[in-house]
Every structure is written in C-alpha cells, then in structure tokens.
Motif scaffolding. Structure first.
Motif, PDB file in Angstrom:
ATOM      1  N   MET A 151      21.742 -32.311  15.315  1.00 17.91           N
ATOM      2  CA  MET A 151      22.436 -33.027  16.384  1.00 17.91           C
ATOM      3  C   MET A 151      23.890 -32.567  16.438  1.00 17.91           C
ATOM      4  SD  MET A 151      21.089 -36.964  15.810  1.00 17.91           S
ATOM      5  CE  MET A 151      21.647 -37.500  17.435  1.00 17.91           C
ATOM      6  N   TYR A 152      24.470 -32.631  17.629  1.00 11.02           N
ATOM      7  CA  TYR A 152      25.872 -32.230  17.809  1.00 11.02           C
ATOM      8  C   TYR A 152      26.716 -33.503  17.819  1.00 11.02           C
ATOM      9  CZ  TYR A 152      29.652 -29.132  19.285  1.00 11.02           C
ATOM     10  OH  TYR A 152      30.801 -28.394  19.320  1.00 11.02           O
ATOM     11  N   PRO A 153      27.466 -33.774  16.746  1.00 10.09           N
ATOM     12  CA  PRO A 153      28.223 -35.026  16.666  1.00 10.09           C
ATOM     13  C   PRO A 153      29.538 -34.951  17.432  1.00 10.09           C
ATOM     14  CG  PRO A 153      28.614 -33.731  14.696  1.00 10.09           C
ATOM     15  CD  PRO A 153      27.626 -32.946  15.536  1.00 10.09           C
ATOM     16  N   GLY A 184      33.312 -32.120  18.756  1.00  7.21           N
ATOM     17  CA  GLY A 184      32.687 -32.172  17.446  1.00  7.21           C
ATOM     18  C   GLY A 184      33.600 -31.787  16.298  1.00  7.21           C
ATOM     19  N   ASN A 185      34.906 -31.793  16.524  1.00  9.92           N
ATOM     20  CA  ASN A 185      35.852 -31.442  15.462  1.00  9.92           C
ATOM     21  C   ASN A 185      35.973 -32.603  14.477  1.00  9.92           C
ATOM     22  OD1 ASN A 185      37.844 -30.269  13.926  1.00  9.92           O
ATOM     23  ND2 ASN A 185      39.315 -30.021  15.581  1.00  9.92           N
ATOM     24  N   PRO A 221      21.748 -36.669   7.950  1.00 11.60           N
ATOM     25  CA  PRO A 221      21.840 -35.243   7.605  1.00 11.60           C
ATOM     26  C   PRO A 221      21.587 -34.290   8.772  1.00 11.60           C
ATOM     27  CG  PRO A 221      19.807 -36.198   6.750  1.00 11.60           C
ATOM     28  CD  PRO A 221      20.622 -37.344   7.288  1.00 11.60           C
ATOM     29  N   LEU A 222      21.175 -34.815   9.933  1.00 12.54           N
ATOM     30  CA  LEU A 222      20.998 -33.967  11.115  1.00 12.54           C
ATOM     31  C   LEU A 222      22.331 -33.650  11.795  1.00 12.54           C
ATOM     32  CD1 LEU A 222      17.897 -35.645  12.824  1.00 12.54           C
ATOM     33  CD2 LEU A 222      17.925 -33.434  11.660  1.00 12.54           C
ATOM     34  N   ALA A 223      23.380 -34.405  11.482  1.00 13.61           N
ATOM     35  CA  ALA A 223      24.641 -34.329  12.225  1.00 13.61           C
ATOM     36  C   ALA A 223      25.536 -33.178  11.758  1.00 13.61           C
ATOM     37  CB  ALA A 223      25.386 -35.654  12.120  1.00 13.61           C
ATOM     38  N   VAL A 224      25.007 -31.962  11.874  1.00 13.79           N
ATOM     39  CA  VAL A 224      25.763 -30.762  11.470  1.00 13.79           C
ATOM     40  C   VAL A 224      25.749 -29.711  12.580  1.00 13.79           C
ATOM     41  CG1 VAL A 224      25.428 -31.074   8.983  1.00 13.79           C
ATOM     42  CG2 VAL A 224      23.691 -29.847  10.314  1.00 13.79           C
ATOM     43  N   GLY A 225      25.305 -30.081  13.779  1.00 13.13           N
ATOM     44  CA  GLY A 225      25.083 -29.116  14.851  1.00 13.13           C
ATOM     45  C   GLY A 225      26.315 -28.401  15.342  1.00 13.13           C
ATOM     46  N   GLN A 226      27.500 -28.984  15.118  1.00 14.72           N
ATOM     47  CA  GLN A 226      28.723 -28.326  15.594  1.00 14.72           C
ATOM     48  C   GLN A 226      29.044 -27.066  14.794  1.00 14.72           C
ATOM     49  OE1 GLN A 226      28.629 -30.697  13.392  1.00 14.72           O
ATOM     50  NE2 GLN A 226      30.610 -31.333  12.600  1.00 14.72           N
TER      51      GLN A 226
END
Length: 297
Positions: A151-153, A184-185, A221-226
């Motif tokens: 996912m892109y946070p 996403g920064n 743990p999915l929130a690393v898309g950026q």
C-alpha cells in the motif's frame, strides 16, 4: 566536488519522475515507464472487491493478533467483540496452539501475521539498483499475479489543497488520475502534517488511520509502497499502482491499519488509498518495481 556531483545526480534520478516540467519534456522518450489509461474506469488491474477483501483479511488477522490490546474498542462494540472471539477461537484451532484465555495468546509479529494470512511478507532494504537507495522486497513466500502486495501510505490532498511546502524536495508525492495527491514522505514537514491529521480525526479509542508507517516498527507491514522503485530497461515493472476508495462500510475497528488520512477534515468523501498489485508471479527475494506515474491519454 565529484562526490557532490554524484549525490546531486542520484537525488535528481529519484525525483525527476515527480517533476512536472521534466515529465512534460520527456514524456515521449520514456514510454517504457508509462502506463497509459484510456479512461479512469479502466485503471483496475483487479476488481475493487478483491482489494477490499484482501485488506479485510489482512487487517482482521492483525486485529486478532493484537486482540488483548483492543479492549477499549471492543467494549464499545459488543457484537463485534463476539465475532472476533469466534474468529480467534478458529485461528487458535487452525494454528494448533492451546490457550487458557485470549489474554494469554501468543502474539506474532505483523510480518508473521501477513505471511500466515496472505502467504508472503514484504519489507524495505537496500535496493538492487545502485543509485536507488531503499527498495521493497518480497522477503518470504510467494506473491501470485493479481495479488495486492503493498500500500502507498501518506496524507491525501485533494485539488487546490496546500501542498507546496511539503512538496519541496519531496520524491514521495503520488499523483492519482483525478489529480488527488498522496504525500508518502515519512520525514520532515510531511511527517508532522500526517501525525497532526491522524490525531485530529481520532474518535475516543478509535484510530482512523495508522501512524506506524512513519516509524521503523510497522503495525501494517503492507505500508511500504512509497519505497517501491521505478522500473528501468534492466528491471521491468512487476507491480502496478491501483487507486482504491475505501467504502463507507469499512469496519471502524480496522481503520487503525489504514496508512492514509485526508488533509481536510470537513470533506465528505471516501478515503483514497493506492495499492500495488502484482503484474506477474513474484518469488521470494525479488525486488518490487513499478512506474512512478500514470498517464491518462
């Protein structure tokens, strides 16, 4: 001087894909990094229902794993508590672990929960591309084609909302087809804005978003898309961005795992999320690569 020049080239290499003048001048030269979408309705690799079901499965598993710390939420949702107690019992039987009470349950790491639920884990590490810095890898398991892998946070900005200062030197701003921007920064002003909005929207014990992606210890743990890097001639894209509006019936107790928050509190609309979907089967150890922007032709 040479080292400074190399650093400037490295920074430009990661930022140029977000830079509108560069995009306009180089659009025709970079066709391999573009994904053309005739209509916004066709910007779907998989159905929204499949995205919803995947997030629901993953978030429910994370919630059950963290069951003992959800007492305040469950006290306000007695019917939901009964449902999760049933799911917890089923999970305990499935994993062949005996517990006296749910307070004494064995707690897995979020990465272990993701693997047990979806069959894979993803994490940040040094990219295989020399000049790319951080990348995202499938560290365990196997990702079938058409699976939501990340996912892109970030903070969600709608058109005409102020993002100028946050955007300066920021390579993590994702532009959606309709002009919605997701920052996403996880550092500097962007970090402060996200935390402020997240705490603004909290309703008693109910957290409306996940702040943990701003730290090294991820709750989701999915929130690393950026940190997924751009594809190249050597590294073809194996994942693709897909926009997803969180429906109004999304369970309130699971919103604590959504790594997005809207900038304007008074806007009545669905929360925009962006997921990354596997374009092919992805094996353990592979790095994820996608395109940095979508062009609606």
């Amino acid at each position: 001087a040479a080292a400074m020049l190399r650093e400037l080239r490295r920074r430009w290499g990661s930022y140029k894909y977000r830079f509108v003048p560069w995009l306009a001048l180089n659009l025709r030269r970079q066709r391999r990094t573009l994904r053309y979408v005739p209509e916004s309705s066709q910007d779907k690799i998989i159905a929204d229902e499949d995205v919803f079901e995947t997030l629901l499965r993953a978030f429910k598993a994370l919630f059950i794993n963290d069951f003992s710390r959800q007492a305040d939420i469950l006290a306000l949702l007695p019917e939901v508590k009964c449902q999760y107690l049933e799911l917890l019992t089923v999970e305990q039987k499935r994993s062949k672990v005996n517990y006296c009470t749910h307070q004494g349950q064995h707690v897995f790491s979020p990465e272990e929960v993701l693997f047990n639920t979806l069959g894979f884990t993803v994490s940040r590490d040094r990219s295989s591309l020399v000049s790319a810095g951080t990348g995202v890898f499938v560290t365990k398991g196997f990702v079938p084609k058409g699976t939501v892998v990340s996912m892109y946070p970030g903070t969600v900005y709608r058109k005409h909302e102020p993002i100028f200062f946050q955007s300066l030197g920021n390579p993590f701003i994702f532009r959606c087809i309709d002009g919605v921007l997701i920052d996403g920064n996880d550092k500097g002003l962007s970090r402060s804005v996200y935390r402020s909005c997240s705490r603004r929207d909290q309703l008693g014990p109910f957290q409306m978003s996940d702040e943990s992606w701003l730290t090294a210890t991820l709750q989701n743990p999915l929130a690393v898309g950026q940190y997924v890097n751009n594809c190249s001639h050597e590294k073809a894209a194996n994942v693709c961005y897909q926009e997803f509006d969180v429906p109004g019936h999304f369970p309130v107790e699971l919103k604590q795992y959504l790594p997005n928050i809207v900038y304007s509190h008074d806007v009545e609309s669905h929360l925009r999320c962006v997921v990354l979907v596997a374009l092919r089967d992805i094996k353990q150890g592979e790095e994820l690569f996608s395109n940095y922007y979508t062009v609606v032709s």
